[in-house]
Design an enzyme around this catalytic site. Structure first.
Site, PDB file in Angstrom:
ATOM      1  CG  ASP A  26      -2.090   0.895   1.120  1.00 12.80           C
ATOM      2  OD1 ASP A  26      -2.294   1.468   0.032  1.00 12.80           O
ATOM      3  OD2 ASP A  26      -2.816   1.052   2.115  1.00 12.80           O
ATOM      4  CD  GLU A  73     -12.905  -5.999  -2.156  1.00 20.16           C
ATOM      5  OE1 GLU A  73     -11.691  -6.250  -2.008  1.00 20.16           O
ATOM      6  OE2 GLU A  73     -13.785  -6.890  -2.098  1.00 20.16           O
ATOM      7  CG  ASN A  74      -7.433  -2.858  -6.088  1.00 17.93           C
ATOM      8  OD1 ASN A  74      -6.455  -3.588  -5.942  1.00 17.93           O
ATOM      9  ND2 ASN A  74      -7.730  -1.921  -5.197  1.00 17.93           N
ATOM     10  CD  GLU A 213       3.295 -13.052  15.669  1.00 21.57           C
ATOM     11  OE1 GLU A 213       3.232 -11.859  16.019  1.00 21.57           O
ATOM     12  OE2 GLU A 213       2.868 -13.993  16.368  1.00 21.57           O
TER      13      GLU A 213
HETATM   14  C1  FPP Z   1      -1.815   0.235  -3.307  1.00 22.24           C
HETATM   15  O1  FPP Z   1      -1.378   1.552  -3.403  1.00 22.24           O
HETATM   16  C2  FPP Z   1      -1.300  -0.564  -4.387  1.00 22.24           C
HETATM   17  C3  FPP Z   1      -2.065  -1.221  -5.312  1.00 22.24           C
HETATM   18  C4  FPP Z   1      -3.536  -1.181  -5.318  1.00 22.24           C
HETATM   19  C5  FPP Z   1      -1.484  -1.999  -6.391  1.00 22.24           C
HETATM   20  C6  FPP Z   1      -0.211  -2.724  -6.115  1.00 22.24           C
HETATM   21  C7  FPP Z   1       0.403  -2.960  -7.420  1.00 22.24           C
HETATM   22  C8  FPP Z   1       1.719  -2.907  -7.723  1.00 22.24           C
HETATM   23  C9  FPP Z   1       2.767  -2.680  -6.740  1.00 22.24           C
HETATM   24  C10 FPP Z   1       2.157  -3.051  -9.139  1.00 22.24           C
HETATM   25  C11 FPP Z   1       1.809  -4.320  -9.846  1.00 22.24           C
HETATM   26  C12 FPP Z   1       2.227  -5.551  -9.147  1.00 22.24           C
HETATM   27  C13 FPP Z   1       2.976  -6.555  -9.662  1.00 22.24           C
HETATM   28  C14 FPP Z   1       3.111  -7.822  -8.890  1.00 22.24           C
HETATM   29  C15 FPP Z   1       3.675  -6.461 -10.930  1.00 22.24           C
HETATM   30  P1  FPP Z   1      -2.456   2.723  -3.526  1.00 22.24           P
HETATM   31  O2  FPP Z   1      -2.598   3.065  -4.966  1.00 22.24           O
HETATM   32  O3  FPP Z   1      -3.736   2.302  -2.883  1.00 22.24           O
HETATM   33  O4  FPP Z   1      -1.743   3.833  -2.735  1.00 22.24           O
HETATM   34  P2  FPP Z   1      -2.448   5.017  -1.925  1.00 22.24           P
HETATM   35  O5  FPP Z   1      -3.242   4.374  -0.820  1.00 22.24           O
HETATM   36  O6  FPP Z   1      -1.283   5.806  -1.419  1.00 22.24           O
HETATM   37  O7  FPP Z   1      -3.290   5.789  -2.900  1.00 22.24           O
END
Ligand code: FPP
Length: 246
Positions: A26, A73-74, A213
């Site tokens: 996150d 949920e994304n 944990e």
């Molecule tokens: C949360 O940050 C992150 C995500 C929803 C996506 C995670 C994806 C990656 C790291 C890239 C793709 C993954 C792979 C395995 C290639 P956020 O956007 O919710 O951050 P914020 O809360 O600061 O807005």
């Protein structure tokens, strides 16, 4: 050096190494915002962190690492961001699959990724197939994953077995449910990390986290690196796990 650490120990004799580590990655958006960059830049930097941290996990000797890349949920995010995340996943698989094959990594996916675009589903399936005969560490990517849906699917599957007369109601116990989960053949979850200061599980590995944990760190995901993983593993080793006992 970390790469010389024997599996089962880090930082000295007798300390426990987690077999299975899961991460809620996150803070990509906030990382970008702090730099006056578009959110896409944060996700791109997040992929770099994925690379660094999965390499570090292999060097430490962690058996399995599960990364929450796209939750069920994304889909609620703007269409452009969803498409950016899918694009980055495509790039990551294309550019890193050779390294994963060479490094003896087994790539796995949990979640309903078959709802993704057909080309991406094929890319994922081909990548999984290319690493299927490997015998080393397991890299699990959670794609369109939601723990409640996973548990509901397990319940449906068990109910169908009972209706078909293949299973007695009394045979439905913890182990029977576990066998139906996407994670059924992975080591038990030992350590669940969430970055960026948020203190929630967000529908990630709810069943599996029963005795894991939990570690919540303030670091934003793109800044989480090999040193941060080492710190997390050291913190894990210092925790006393009692599993309900004394
Ligand atoms: C949360 O940050 C992150 C995500 C929803 C996506 C995670 C994806 C990656 C790291 C890239 C793709 C993954 C792979 C395995 C290639 P956020 O956007 O919710 O951050 P914020 O809360 O600061 O807005």
């Amino acid at each position: 050096m970390a790469s010389e650490a024997a599996p089962g120990s880090i930082g000295g004799a007798g300390t426990a190494l987690p077999r299975h580590v899961a991460i809620i990655m996150d803070g990509n958006g906030r990382w970008a915002k702090k730099r006056f960059l578009p959110r896409f830049a944060g996700h791109k930097a997040g992929v770099e962190a994925v690379r660094a941290v999965t390499r570090a996990a292999r060097a430490i000797g962690i058996e399995a690492m599960t990364l929450y890349a796209f939750s069920s949920e994304n889909w609620r995010r703007p269409e452009e961001e969803v498409s950016d995340l899918m694009g980055l996943l495509r790039i990551f698989i294309r550019s890193d699959i050779d390294e994963l094959v060479q490094e003896n990594v087994r790539l796995r996916v949990i979640g309903d990724y078959r709802r993704f675009a057909p080309d991406l589903v094929k890319l994922v399936d081909d990548a999984i197939a290319r690493t299927a005969a490997n015998s080393g560490p397991i890299l699990v990517i959670a794609l369109n994953y939601g723990a409640q849906a996973e548990i509901a699917a397990a319940a449906r599957s068990l109910a169908a077995k009972v209706v078909a007369g293949e299973m007695a109601v009394e045979a439905i116990d913890d182990a029977a449910i576990e066998r139906e989960l996407d994670t059924h053949d992975l080591p038990p979850l030992d350590l669940l990390i969430r970055t960026s200061g948020e203190v929630r599980l967000s529908n990630f590995l709810l069943w599996q986290a029963a005795y894991a944990e939990l570690l919540f760190v303030d670091t934003l995901w793109p800044d989480f690196d090999a040193a941060a993983l080492h710190q997390a593993v050291t913190t894990f080793a210092q925790r006393q796990r009692r599993y309900g006992g004394l």
